[in-house]
Design an enzyme around this catalytic site. Structure first.
Site, PDB file in Angstrom:
ATOM      1  N   HIS A   1      22.192  14.280 -26.569  1.00 41.56           N
ATOM      2  CA  HIS A   1      20.892  14.142 -26.963  1.00 41.56           C
ATOM      3  C   HIS A   1      20.401  15.351 -26.540  1.00 41.56           C
ATOM      4  O   HIS A   1      20.665  16.251 -25.646  1.00 41.56           O
ATOM      5  CB  HIS A   1      20.453  12.957 -26.331  1.00 41.56           C
ATOM      6  CG  HIS A   1      20.883  12.863 -24.736  1.00 41.56           C
ATOM      7  ND1 HIS A   1      20.228  13.818 -23.732  1.00 41.56           N
ATOM      8  CD2 HIS A   1      21.613  12.162 -24.084  1.00 41.56           C
ATOM      9  CE1 HIS A   1      20.851  13.650 -22.380  1.00 41.56           C
ATOM     10  NE2 HIS A   1      21.682  12.763 -22.528  1.00 41.56           N
TER      11      HIS A   1
ATOM     12  N   ASP B   1       0.780  -1.285   0.048  1.00 38.06           N
ATOM     13  CA  ASP B   1       0.056  -0.096  -0.069  1.00 38.06           C
ATOM     14  C   ASP B   1       1.078   1.324   0.079  1.00 38.06           C
ATOM     15  O   ASP B   1       0.406   2.239   0.386  1.00 38.06           O
ATOM     16  CB  ASP B   1      -0.925   0.081   1.230  1.00 38.06           C
ATOM     17  CG  ASP B   1      -0.228  -0.105   2.661  1.00 38.06           C
ATOM     18  OD1 ASP B   1       1.094  -0.113   2.576  1.00 38.06           O
ATOM     19  OD2 ASP B   1      -0.825   0.084   3.548  1.00 38.06           O
TER      20      ASP B   1
ATOM     21  N   TYR C   1      35.913   4.435 -22.958  1.00 35.08           N
ATOM     22  CA  TYR C   1      35.829   3.340 -21.537  1.00 35.08           C
ATOM     23  C   TYR C   1      36.909   2.045 -22.158  1.00 35.08           C
ATOM     24  O   TYR C   1      36.536   1.410 -23.156  1.00 35.08           O
ATOM     25  CB  TYR C   1      34.592   2.840 -21.687  1.00 35.08           C
ATOM     26  CG  TYR C   1      33.580   4.058 -21.617  1.00 35.08           C
ATOM     27  CD1 TYR C   1      33.098   4.653 -20.409  1.00 35.08           C
ATOM     28  CD2 TYR C   1      33.001   4.821 -22.738  1.00 35.08           C
ATOM     29  CE1 TYR C   1      32.201   5.759 -20.203  1.00 35.08           C
ATOM     30  CE2 TYR C   1      32.156   5.613 -22.605  1.00 35.08           C
ATOM     31  CZ  TYR C   1      31.964   6.339 -21.294  1.00 35.08           C
ATOM     32  OH  TYR C   1      31.104   7.539 -21.180  1.00 35.08           O
TER      33      TYR C   1
ATOM     34  N   HIS D   1      29.182   5.031 -27.073  1.00 42.08           N
ATOM     35  CA  HIS D   1      27.576   5.766 -27.055  1.00 42.08           C
ATOM     36  C   HIS D   1      27.536   6.874 -27.896  1.00 42.08           C
ATOM     37  O   HIS D   1      28.704   7.336 -28.340  1.00 42.08           O
ATOM     38  CB  HIS D   1      27.112   5.794 -25.621  1.00 42.08           C
ATOM     39  CG  HIS D   1      27.968   6.938 -24.779  1.00 42.08           C
ATOM     40  ND1 HIS D   1      28.224   8.321 -24.927  1.00 42.08           N
ATOM     41  CD2 HIS D   1      28.917   6.602 -23.672  1.00 42.08           C
ATOM     42  CE1 HIS D   1      29.092   8.751 -24.172  1.00 42.08           C
ATOM     43  NE2 HIS D   1      29.673   8.004 -23.492  1.00 42.08           N
TER      44      HIS D   1
ATOM     45  N   HIS E   1      16.570  12.398 -21.634  1.00 45.95           N
ATOM     46  CA  HIS E   1      16.663  11.992 -23.007  1.00 45.95           C
ATOM     47  C   HIS E   1      15.310  12.720 -23.659  1.00 45.95           C
ATOM     48  O   HIS E   1      14.219  12.117 -23.766  1.00 45.95           O
ATOM     49  CB  HIS E   1      16.604  10.755 -23.154  1.00 45.95           C
ATOM     50  CG  HIS E   1      18.036  10.207 -22.815  1.00 45.95           C
ATOM     51  ND1 HIS E   1      18.397   9.477 -21.675  1.00 45.95           N
ATOM     52  CD2 HIS E   1      19.373  10.298 -23.361  1.00 45.95           C
ATOM     53  CE1 HIS E   1      19.570   9.087 -21.332  1.00 45.95           C
ATOM     54  NE2 HIS E   1      20.156   9.673 -22.668  1.00 45.95           N
TER      55      HIS E   1
ATOM     56  N   GLU F   1      30.445  15.594 -19.427  1.00 47.33           N
ATOM     57  CA  GLU F   1      29.049  16.068 -20.033  1.00 47.33           C
ATOM     58  C   GLU F   1      28.739  17.569 -19.591  1.00 47.33           C
ATOM     59  O   GLU F   1      28.612  17.720 -18.372  1.00 47.33           O
ATOM     60  CB  GLU F   1      28.201  14.989 -19.766  1.00 47.33           C
ATOM     61  CG  GLU F   1      26.775  15.227 -20.194  1.00 47.33           C
ATOM     62  CD  GLU F   1      25.824  14.273 -19.858  1.00 47.33           C
ATOM     63  OE1 GLU F   1      24.826  14.233 -20.661  1.00 47.33           O
ATOM     64  OE2 GLU F   1      26.062  13.495 -18.727  1.00 47.33           O
TER      65      GLU F   1
ATOM     66  N   ASP G   1      27.688  10.914 -12.953  1.00 38.47           N
ATOM     67  CA  ASP G   1      26.649  11.289 -14.030  1.00 38.47           C
ATOM     68  C   ASP G   1      25.415  11.503 -13.203  1.00 38.47           C
ATOM     69  O   ASP G   1      24.693  10.678 -12.979  1.00 38.47           O
ATOM     70  CB  ASP G   1      26.365  10.128 -14.988  1.00 38.47           C
ATOM     71  CG  ASP G   1      25.647  10.552 -16.183  1.00 38.47           C
ATOM     72  OD1 ASP G   1      24.871  11.637 -15.968  1.00 38.47           O
ATOM     73  OD2 ASP G   1      25.655  10.082 -17.274  1.00 38.47           O
TER      74      ASP G   1
ATOM     75  N   HIS H   1      25.258   2.568 -17.610  1.00 40.36           N
ATOM     76  CA  HIS H   1      24.287   2.826 -16.656  1.00 40.36           C
ATOM     77  C   HIS H   1      24.394   2.186 -15.318  1.00 40.36           C
ATOM     78  O   HIS H   1      23.127   1.723 -14.807  1.00 40.36           O
ATOM     79  CB  HIS H   1      22.851   2.416 -17.452  1.00 40.36           C
ATOM     80  CG  HIS H   1      22.503   3.175 -18.686  1.00 40.36           C
ATOM     81  ND1 HIS H   1      21.835   2.810 -19.679  1.00 40.36           N
ATOM     82  CD2 HIS H   1      23.025   4.621 -18.977  1.00 40.36           C
ATOM     83  CE1 HIS H   1      21.691   3.785 -20.438  1.00 40.36           C
ATOM     84  NE2 HIS H   1      22.629   4.940 -20.303  1.00 40.36           N
TER      85      HIS H   1
ATOM     86  N   ASP I   1      21.910  17.495 -16.778  1.00 35.02           N
ATOM     87  CA  ASP I   1      22.476  16.166 -17.129  1.00 35.02           C
ATOM     88  C   ASP I   1      23.946  16.307 -17.078  1.00 35.02           C
ATOM     89  O   ASP I   1      24.432  16.682 -18.312  1.00 35.02           O
ATOM     90  CB  ASP I   1      21.816  15.515 -18.355  1.00 35.02           C
ATOM     91  CG  ASP I   1      22.220  14.056 -18.851  1.00 35.02           C
ATOM     92  OD1 ASP I   1      23.303  13.684 -17.689  1.00 35.02           O
ATOM     93  OD2 ASP I   1      21.984  13.571 -19.468  1.00 35.02           O
TER      94      ASP I   1
ATOM     95  N   ARG J   1      34.162   9.925 -18.771  1.00 34.40           N
ATOM     96  CA  ARG J   1      32.987  10.867 -19.697  1.00 34.40           C
ATOM     97  C   ARG J   1      33.081  12.041 -18.974  1.00 34.40           C
ATOM     98  O   ARG J   1      33.107  12.407 -17.773  1.00 34.40           O
ATOM     99  CB  ARG J   1      31.691  10.016 -19.482  1.00 34.40           C
ATOM    100  CG  ARG J   1      30.713  11.035 -20.242  1.00 34.40           C
ATOM    101  CD  ARG J   1      29.399   9.981 -20.554  1.00 34.40           C
ATOM    102  NE  ARG J   1      28.596   9.709 -19.205  1.00 34.40           N
ATOM    103  CZ  ARG J   1      28.531   8.350 -18.844  1.00 34.40           C
ATOM    104  NH1 ARG J   1      29.237   7.442 -19.083  1.00 34.40           N
ATOM    105  NH2 ARG J   1      27.666   8.367 -17.585  1.00 34.40           N
TER     106      ARG J   1
ATOM    107  N   GLU K   1      28.704  14.756 -24.428  1.00 38.75           N
ATOM    108  CA  GLU K   1      29.425  14.033 -23.608  1.00 38.75           C
ATOM    109  C   GLU K   1      30.295  12.959 -24.199  1.00 38.75           C
ATOM    110  O   GLU K   1      29.774  11.645 -24.065  1.00 38.75           O
ATOM    111  CB  GLU K   1      28.047  13.438 -22.914  1.00 38.75           C
ATOM    112  CG  GLU K   1      26.994  12.607 -23.809  1.00 38.75           C
ATOM    113  CD  GLU K   1      25.880  12.059 -22.916  1.00 38.75           C
ATOM    114  OE1 GLU K   1      26.100  11.164 -22.117  1.00 38.75           O
ATOM    115  OE2 GLU K   1      24.728  12.379 -23.068  1.00 38.75           O
TER     116      GLU K   1
END
Length: 444
Positions: A356, A42, A393, A352, A363, A413, A262, A245, A273, A411, A389
């Site tokens: 975006h 609940d 890797y 990647h 996104h 960004e 990130d 991710h 982002d 990375r 970004e």
């Protein structure tokens, strides 16, 4: 503390007027709010409004329905929960029908119980029905039911719409271009989020857990007014950075590892982002610095190229050449350099996309106009906001490279708005040069 800009009732009214202008005469458009989602038994997840519904209404209650009727006198109907003292004591205040009209600018407001009778009546006789097809299965079923009811009365003169149209392309294109008020909010949430990245750098230390740094980030968001993260934060130490991710955020931070974060806050529905990568102990190793500087150089070059008329395809070519050449110079890629560039060989380690659209969604919506080669050819225009970004890797298991490179994931960004003159980097206070990062961490 930042004094935040919030969108006014007029901002949302103007959006509805713009959508009305795109609808044909004698048409109707229907948009549904999100429902609450059960987390367990609940208890529910914190409510997050459907972004398209919010974009048109600013109304942040579940189960509501917006109906826009295009006629000689355009009309907006909102169906929402009615005032209920008992429910409000247990679950919180409701806006109700009177306040929906007075405070949100709707022409008409009715209860949820009125939907099943009124929607067939409103749909009857319209030439076209617009809704977000496939986005909300419950709405798809309701639309089918309403149409069935209208058609059932065809012998008495009822006439169902002959055309059903997906409203997504219209709303996507509207949302892609940000107003000055939207840009002001996005600047503010970038400042808040940049401060959170600074705090993460200051609080990071060998032996802490990734989730402890995540807690520092969320604390910084909330204390400056961005109560929610725009998405699940990635706090990835060492080789975890090579999981794009990664959100477990449960491992111990180790000496001589990098920490990739990130994370972005959400303010008035709008997302930041931002990604930063930095040494947990405050000092880059030579190998880490070489990879980091290569990624940073490619990011700076891409950002500097952004202006009206440019596109992601051009930026991808630019970044691909820089990263491929850099990896070749470091000995990570081997062979003929011209061939490597032509093959975009950096994609082995840059796995990647370069960026975006960004806005109410991380996104965000908007057509990239990709061709059959997946080149994104849509020309940038003033008011668009995007991420840039690039990353490299190199998994710890990659035995094709020297051991010093293994386990490095980087990375960087930023969030960029296209302007008449070129671009504006909204990410202004999150350190990203080697010098600035090391200097900040040395002071903490």
């Amino acid at each position: 503390m930042i004094k935040h800009t919030l969108l006014s009732v007029n901002d949302f009214r103007l959006r509805r007027e713009k959508l009305f202008a795109s609808l044909p005469d004698n048409s109707i458009a229907v948009f549904a709010a999100n429902n609450e989602v059960t987390r367990s038994n609940d208890t529910e997840y914190l409510f997050c409004q459907d972004k398209n519904f919010y974009y048109l209404t600013g109304f942040n209650e579940p189960d509501a329905l917006l109906v826009m009727v295009k006629s000689a006198q355009n009309s907006c109907y909102l169906f929402c929960r009615e005032k209920d003292e008992l429910q409000e004591v247990w679950h919180g205040r409701r806006i109700g029908q009177e306040n929906a009209k007075a405070d949100y600018g709707f022409d008409h407001a009715y209860t949820l119980a009125d939907i099943e009778q009124m929607l067939p009546e409103l749909i009857n006789g319209k030439a076209a029905l617009y809704y977000l097809q496939g986005a909300n299965p419950s709405l798809d079923l309701q639309v089918a039911s309403w149409l069935k009811q209208v058609k059932a009365g065809s012998r008495t003169g009822n006439k169902a719409p002959q055309t059903l149209v997906d409203a997504k392309p219209l709303l996507d294109d509207m949302r892609l271009f940000k107003s000055e008020n939207e840009l002001t909010i996005m600047r503010q949430v970038n400042v808040i989020s940049g401060g959170a990245h600074q705090r993460a750098m200051e609080k990071s230390a060998v032996g802490k857990f990734e989730y402890q740094i995540e807690a520092e980030i969320l604390h910084e968001f909330a204390r400056h007014g961005a109560r929610f993260a725009a998405y699940n934060s990635i706090v990835a130490g060492g080789d975890n950075a090579n999981i794009l991710h990664y959100t477990d955020n449960c491992e111990v931070l180790a000496d001589n590892d990098l920490l990739l974060i990130d994370a972005g806050g959400e303010l008035a529905g709008y997302a930041a982002d931002i990604t930063r990568t930095f040494p947990i102990n405050g000092k880059f190793t030579d190998a880490q610095k070489a990879i980091y500087q290569l990624v940073l150089d490619s990011q700076i070059a891409a950002i500097e190229a952004i202006k009206p008329g440019c596109n992601f395809a051009h930026l991808n070519t630019l970044v691909g050449e820089i990263l491929t050449t850099g990896l070749y110079d470091l000995g990570i890629l081997q062979g003929d350099l011209a061939e490597l560039i032509n093959e975009n060989a950096c994609k082995k380690y840059f796995i990647h996309g370069l960026g975006h659209w960004l806005g109410l969604d991380v996104h965000d919506v908007g057509d990239y106009q990709a061709n059959d080669k997946r080149e994104q050819l849509r020309a940038f225009e003033t008011g668009m906001v995007m991420t840039i970004e690039p990353g490299i890797y190199i998994p710890a298991t990659d035995e094709s490279v020297d051991a010093k490179w293994r386990g490095i994931g980087v990375r960087i960004e930023d969030n960029i708005a296209v302007t008449d003159q070129g671009h504006e980097n909204l990410t202004v206070n999150a350190p990203k040069s080697v010098h600035d990062i090391e200097a900040l961490m040395a002071r903490s």
